[in-house]
Design an enzyme around this catalytic site. Structure first.
Site, PDB file in Angstrom:
ATOM      1  N   GLY A 189     -17.816  14.647 -10.955  1.00  0.00           N
ATOM      2  CA  GLY A 189     -17.792  13.658 -11.252  1.00  0.00           C
ATOM      3  C   GLY A 189     -18.651  12.928 -12.541  1.00  0.00           C
ATOM      4  N   GLY A 190     -19.154  11.905 -12.617  1.00  0.00           N
ATOM      5  CA  GLY A 190     -19.834  11.505 -14.238  1.00  0.00           C
ATOM      6  C   GLY A 190     -21.059  11.142 -13.625  1.00  0.00           C
ATOM      7  N   GLY A 236     -26.453   4.273  -0.430  1.00  0.00           N
ATOM      8  CA  GLY A 236     -26.376   4.438  -1.876  1.00  0.00           C
ATOM      9  C   GLY A 236     -26.469   2.359  -2.246  1.00  0.00           C
ATOM     10  N   THR A 267     -20.379  -1.804 -15.646  1.00  0.00           N
ATOM     11  CA  THR A 267     -20.078  -1.139 -14.472  1.00  0.00           C
ATOM     12  C   THR A 267     -19.084  -0.142 -15.215  1.00  0.00           C
ATOM     13  OG1 THR A 267     -20.193  -1.109 -11.704  1.00  0.00           O
ATOM     14  CG2 THR A 267     -18.353  -3.090 -13.369  1.00  0.00           C
ATOM     15  N   TYR A 319     -22.151   2.842  -1.722  1.00  0.00           N
ATOM     16  CA  TYR A 319     -22.882   1.520  -0.702  1.00  0.00           C
ATOM     17  C   TYR A 319     -21.943   0.876  -0.122  1.00  0.00           C
ATOM     18  CZ  TYR A 319     -22.484  -1.233  -5.224  1.00  0.00           C
ATOM     19  OH  TYR A 319     -22.083  -1.626  -5.468  1.00  0.00           O
ATOM     20  N   ASP A 321     -28.872   4.335 -14.507  1.00  0.00           N
ATOM     21  CA  ASP A 321     -28.287   5.133 -13.002  1.00  0.00           C
ATOM     22  C   ASP A 321     -29.273   6.129 -12.347  1.00  0.00           C
ATOM     23  OD1 ASP A 321     -26.054   3.071 -12.504  1.00  0.00           O
ATOM     24  OD2 ASP A 321     -25.146   3.966 -13.480  1.00  0.00           O
ATOM     25  N   SER A 340     -24.806  -7.101  -7.387  1.00  0.00           N
ATOM     26  CA  SER A 340     -26.123  -7.537  -8.830  1.00  0.00           C
ATOM     27  C   SER A 340     -26.507  -8.804  -8.950  1.00  0.00           C
ATOM     28  CB  SER A 340     -25.528  -6.545 -10.521  1.00  0.00           C
ATOM     29  OG  SER A 340     -24.918  -5.215 -10.537  1.00  0.00           O
ATOM     30  N   LYS A 372     -18.563   2.271 -18.971  1.00  0.00           N
ATOM     31  CA  LYS A 372     -19.920   3.089 -18.883  1.00  0.00           C
ATOM     32  C   LYS A 372     -20.099   4.123 -20.206  1.00  0.00           C
ATOM     33  CE  LYS A 372     -22.181   2.632 -14.561  1.00  0.00           C
ATOM     34  NZ  LYS A 372     -22.239   2.886 -13.992  1.00  0.00           N
ATOM     35  N   SER A 416     -19.117  -6.701  -6.841  1.00  0.00           N
ATOM     36  CA  SER A 416     -20.226  -6.811  -7.758  1.00  0.00           C
ATOM     37  C   SER A 416     -22.051  -7.268  -7.062  1.00  0.00           C
ATOM     38  CB  SER A 416     -21.012  -6.483  -9.230  1.00  0.00           C
ATOM     39  OG  SER A 416     -21.754  -6.788  -9.285  1.00  0.00           O
TER      40      SER A 416
HETATM   41  P1  NDP Z   1     -15.244  10.465 -10.419  1.00  0.00           P
HETATM   42  O1  NDP Z   1     -14.633   9.979 -10.335  1.00  0.00           O
HETATM   43  O2  NDP Z   1     -15.759  10.847 -11.754  1.00  0.00           O
HETATM   44  O3  NDP Z   1     -15.335  12.015  -9.526  1.00  0.00           O
HETATM   45  C1  NDP Z   1     -15.344  11.475  -8.507  1.00  0.00           C
HETATM   46  C2  NDP Z   1     -15.805  12.665  -7.806  1.00  0.00           C
HETATM   47  O4  NDP Z   1     -15.032  13.388  -6.003  1.00  0.00           O
HETATM   48  C3  NDP Z   1     -14.466  15.033  -8.696  1.00  0.00           C
HETATM   49  O5  NDP Z   1     -15.805  15.899  -8.882  1.00  0.00           O
HETATM   50  C4  NDP Z   1     -14.042  14.801  -7.337  1.00  0.00           C
HETATM   51  O6  NDP Z   1     -13.626  16.318  -7.267  1.00  0.00           O
HETATM   52  C5  NDP Z   1     -14.272  14.598  -6.183  1.00  0.00           C
HETATM   53  N1  NDP Z   1     -13.743  14.158  -5.099  1.00  0.00           N
HETATM   54  C6  NDP Z   1     -12.630  12.600  -4.935  1.00  0.00           C
HETATM   55  N2  NDP Z   1     -12.469  12.866  -3.745  1.00  0.00           N
HETATM   56  C7  NDP Z   1     -13.180  13.658  -2.891  1.00  0.00           C
HETATM   57  C8  NDP Z   1     -12.495  13.728  -1.988  1.00  0.00           C
HETATM   58  N3  NDP Z   1     -11.285  13.681  -0.868  1.00  0.00           N
HETATM   59  N4  NDP Z   1     -12.778  15.079  -1.365  1.00  0.00           N
HETATM   60  C9  NDP Z   1     -13.762  15.980  -2.347  1.00  0.00           C
HETATM   61  N5  NDP Z   1     -14.082  15.803  -3.617  1.00  0.00           N
HETATM   62  C10 NDP Z   1     -13.461  14.668  -3.898  1.00  0.00           C
HETATM   63  O7  NDP Z   1     -16.508   9.466  -9.978  1.00  0.00           O
HETATM   64  P2  NDP Z   1     -17.987   8.991 -10.113  1.00  0.00           P
HETATM   65  O8  NDP Z   1     -18.589   9.802 -10.638  1.00  0.00           O
HETATM   66  O9  NDP Z   1     -17.549   7.917 -11.264  1.00  0.00           O
HETATM   67  O10 NDP Z   1     -18.530   8.487  -8.700  1.00  0.00           O
HETATM   68  C11 NDP Z   1     -18.364   8.426  -7.523  1.00  0.00           C
HETATM   69  C12 NDP Z   1     -19.574   7.696  -6.569  1.00  0.00           C
HETATM   70  O11 NDP Z   1     -20.611   7.549  -6.612  1.00  0.00           O
HETATM   71  C13 NDP Z   1     -17.955   6.480  -6.667  1.00  0.00           C
HETATM   72  O12 NDP Z   1     -18.294   6.286  -4.749  1.00  0.00           O
HETATM   73  C14 NDP Z   1     -18.819   5.278  -6.839  1.00  0.00           C
HETATM   74  O13 NDP Z   1     -18.798   4.492  -5.931  1.00  0.00           O
HETATM   75  C15 NDP Z   1     -19.875   5.744  -6.388  1.00  0.00           C
HETATM   76  N6  NDP Z   1     -21.454   5.255  -7.353  1.00  0.00           N
HETATM   77  C16 NDP Z   1     -22.496   4.936  -7.048  1.00  0.00           C
HETATM   78  C17 NDP Z   1     -23.490   4.111  -7.404  1.00  0.00           C
HETATM   79  C18 NDP Z   1     -24.744   3.103  -6.899  1.00  0.00           C
HETATM   80  O14 NDP Z   1     -25.699   2.846  -7.860  1.00  0.00           O
HETATM   81  N7  NDP Z   1     -25.348   3.700  -5.197  1.00  0.00           N
HETATM   82  C19 NDP Z   1     -23.872   4.681  -9.262  1.00  0.00           C
HETATM   83  C20 NDP Z   1     -22.865   4.636  -9.951  1.00  0.00           C
HETATM   84  C21 NDP Z   1     -21.478   5.759  -9.154  1.00  0.00           C
HETATM   85  P3  NDP Z   1     -12.328  16.969  -8.912  1.00  0.00           P
HETATM   86  O15 NDP Z   1     -13.300  17.305  -9.778  1.00  0.00           O
HETATM   87  O16 NDP Z   1     -11.739  17.815  -7.828  1.00  0.00           O
HETATM   88  O17 NDP Z   1     -11.128  16.078  -8.488  1.00  0.00           O
END
Ligand code: NDP
Length: 262
Positions: free
Chosen positions: A121-122, A227, A59, A207, A99, A16, A63, A14
């Protein structure tokens, strides 16, 4: 001296502490920000009281658990259902989400009117809610259809790769984890090329590395934000809650960007 921290698992990577301690050093404050690796989200309360923490950032993967265990939740965190910032107030935990507002602030003055989110996703949920609240027309495009229903309930058009028809967007955001630990693109190449033909600029939420998504945008000459901007701006907004520093948001962000680059 006030003590702050980031809780998660893992937290060794991290950035942070770098961001928050750079601000404390600049201001000549004795406050400190450290990492706490936890096995369970439930430990957040105990860590806050044992180390007399004034506040924590939360993190992955805690969350949602943090949201559930806070005594009170404020602002957009209520709708998102996830908390990344907690004020520890004499044993009472008050939860916030910086966020999504951090993402929004990082876009600067040039806000999008139509945005395409890759992933469901989230992170996509939080950014979709934020942008809907700001009046942006949002579309979600995901690999599979299984997580799309939620988005339709908040007024977002949602498609899987097979049902999507490309139109013009001001902004495309990669919220998938494609490119995080692999070299994958978030969309099959032909679909990605089609999206890039119709988009003004890009945003990568990952990032610390140049992902294939970022590299492809750059190769096409399409401006892209990485990011680190979201990371920095969520920290700027968290500091407002933690200490309300006597600097403008842009000044704090600049300081933190320098720290994250070094
Ligand atoms: P989740 O696990 O909740 O969701 C992941 C999503 O990515 C799903 O929709 C999944 O699809 C899709 N996915 C995963 N692998 C692939 C692939 N190879 N090709 C296409 N789609 C894919 O993750 P989060 O939302 O928690 O996090 C997502 C990203 O955001 C992470 O990389 C995290 O590091 C980054 N992040 C950055 C932050 C920042 O401050 N810069 C803050 C928070 C997160 P499916 O539904 O089909 O499985």
């Amino acid at each position: 001296m006030r003590l702050f921290g980031v809780v998660g698992n893992p937290v060794a990577h991290s950035r942070s502490p770098l961001l928050h301690n750079a601000l404390f050093r600049y201001l000549g404050w004795s406050d400190r920000y450290v990492r706490f690796q936890l096995e369970h989200g439930q430990e957040i309360k105990e860590v806050c009281s044992r180390y007399k923490l004034s506040g924590v950032n939360v993190t992955v993967p805690f969350k949602e658990e943090a949201y559930a265990l806070c005594d009170r939740v404020e602002g957009i965190a209520v709708d998102i259902g996830a908390v990344n910032t907690i004020l520890c107030n004499n044993g009472e935990l008050i939860g916030y989400n910086t966020d999504a507002p951090g993402f929004w602030a990082s876009l600067g003055e040039d806000k999008p009117r139509r945005a395409l989110l890759l992933g469901a996703g989230g992170t996509a949920r939080a950014l979709a809610l934020m942008m809907r609240q700001e009046g942006v027309e949002v579309t979600v495009l995901n690999r599979s259809a299984k997580r799309l229903d939620y988005f339709r309930t908040i007024g977002v058009d949602a498609y899987d790769w097979d049902s999507f028809v490309v139109s013009r967007f001001d902004l495309v955001v990669n919220t998938t984890s494609a490119g995080l630990v692999d070299d994958e693109l978030p969309l099959p190449q032909p679909l990605l090329t089609n999206v890039f033909d119709h988009v003004g600029r890009g945003y990568e939420v990952i990032y610390g590395k140049e992902t294939p998504f970022m590299a492809s945008l750059k190769a096409r000459g399409i401006p892209v934000v990485d990011g680190a901007s979201m990371l920095v701006w969520q920290a700027v907004l968290a500091q407002h809650l933690f200490t309300n520093p006597p600097l403008s948001n842009n000044e704090i962000a600049q300081l933190m960007f320098q720290a994250v680059i070094l």
